[in-house]
Design a protein around this motif. Structure first.
Motif, mmCIF file in Angstrom:
data_model
loop_
_atom_site.group_PDB
_atom_site.id
_atom_site.type_symbol
_atom_site.label_atom_id
_atom_site.label_comp_id
_atom_site.label_asym_id
_atom_site.label_seq_id
_atom_site.Cartn_x
_atom_site.Cartn_y
_atom_site.Cartn_z
ATOM 1 N N ASN A 67 -7.107 -5.596 -17.052
ATOM 2 C CA ASN A 67 -7.618 -4.586 -17.971
ATOM 3 C C ASN A 67 -6.997 -3.233 -17.666
ATOM 4 N N CYS A 68 -7.452 -2.214 -18.373
ATOM 5 C CA CYS A 68 -6.827 -0.897 -18.294
ATOM 6 C C CYS A 68 -7.381 -0.021 -17.177
ATOM 7 N N LEU A 69 -8.321 -0.527 -16.377
ATOM 8 C CA LEU A 69 -8.927 0.292 -15.336
ATOM 9 C C LEU A 69 -7.926 0.601 -14.225
ATOM 10 N N ALA A 70 -7.862 1.865 -13.829
ATOM 11 C CA ALA A 70 -7.069 2.273 -12.679
ATOM 12 C C ALA A 70 -7.928 2.120 -11.418
ATOM 13 N N PRO A 71 -7.312 2.059 -10.228
ATOM 14 C CA PRO A 71 -8.094 1.921 -8.997
ATOM 15 C C PRO A 71 -9.187 2.984 -8.884
ATOM 16 N N GLY A 72 -10.406 2.525 -8.624
ATOM 17 C CA GLY A 72 -11.527 3.441 -8.446
ATOM 18 C C GLY A 72 -12.275 3.789 -9.707
#
Length: 309
Positions: free
Chosen positions: A163-168
């Protein structure tokens, strides 16, 4: 469950506390199944527990419905009753229980698994992904730096388990707009086995009584959404599917070969087109599916299914 590398469990909803080796924990039905190596070769060291977040699971307003990431599937299942009790006659609410039943999961999973967890796991067959994408849901994402951004759910999932989530980053909520909820809708789902994982799940929506929005999930590695200014004929719909879904985008696993998923996508898309083209309540329309719409006890050869079976 193999989580013997965990050194701490931190109760927090603040992305600023995230560091390498962390994972956000909501219901944990998938995370605990995958274990310490859920996200790659490096083991997890901490769990950031959202269990005490205190976010209101469901908020209904004139603008639509907001689902907290920590809203459980059991709470989501109650939404049609509570929203209609609040005077909302939104046709899109008919999709909620159809998608919840598509979990084909036990009551234990229903009471722990969350809206956010299903989205962030990002499996092709995720039914909350189908529901929220089909209703033009918009996700709000909190960033470690203190800011936030919004992403359409149809674009949130980028592939099989990606998915498009970046780390954190932390998924906070999903908003379902009233404009989509008020549209006439149609639902189709198929699996290779009785009460099996979704192999194909399509949602159709007729906006303003004329414009078709078709969302393809489960059959494809990520949601695919097609929009038409009016109701297309069968040939135009098939041609649009040809253009929108290349062969390598169809998912391939034990729950269905790509060729079968493709064929069933075209079949269910045409059923949805025909249903939404006909006057509301028209009987005798084809409706493929292994358990939806629910079958009547009195129907010859039918079997009544309990909620969540």
């Amino acid at each position: 469950m193999d989580m013997n590398t965990i050194e701490a469990v931190v109760r927090t909803t603040d992305p600023a506390q995230w560091r390498d080796g962390d994972a956000w924990l909501a219901g944990g039905t998938v995370l605990f199944s995958y274990g310490s190596y859920a996200f790659g070769p490096e083991p997890l060291k901490r769990l950031l527990d959202l269990g005490s977040a205190g976010w209101t699971p469901i908020t209904v307003s004139d603008d639509g419905i907001s689902l907290a990431a920590t809203c459980t599937i059991a709470e989501l299942y109650t939404l049609p009753v509570t929203a209609r009790a609040d005077g909302r006659g939104w046709s899109g609410l008919d999709l909620v229980r159809a998608c919840c039943d598509s979990f084909v999961a036990s009551f234990k999973v229903w009471n722990m698994s969350t809206v956010g967890g299903n989205l962030c796991t990002s499996l092709p067959a995720g039914p909350v992904i189908s529901l929220c994408a089909g209703l033009d849901g918009v996700a709000t994402i909190l960033a470690p730096g203190g800011g936030s951004r919004t992403v359409p759910v149809a674009g949130f999932v980028t592939g099989d388990a990606t998915n498009c989530l970046a780390p954190g980053e932390l998924l906070r909520s999903v908003h379902l707009p009233a404009s989509a909820l008020s549209s006439r809708v149609a639902f189709r789902r198929l699996s290779l086995s009785n009460l099996g994982r979704s192999g194909v799940l399509l949602i159709g929506r007729l906006d303003a009584g004329t414009s078709l929005v078709l969302t393809v999930t489960a059959a494809t590695k990520r949601p695919v959404q097609l929009r038409f200014d009016g109701l297309p004929d069968a040939d135009r719909l098939a041609a649009a599917l040809d253009d929108a879904i290349p062969a390598d985008l169809y998912h391939d696993d034990v729950h269905g070969l790509p060729a079968w998923r493709r064929d069933m996508t075209y079949r269910l898309a045409e059923e949805i087109r025909a249903e939404l083209a006909a006057p509301s309540g028209t009987s005798g329309l084809p409706a493929s599916g292994d358990f939806w719409p629910p079958r009547s006890d009195s129907a010859p050869g039918s079997t009544a299914l309990p909620k969540g079976a």
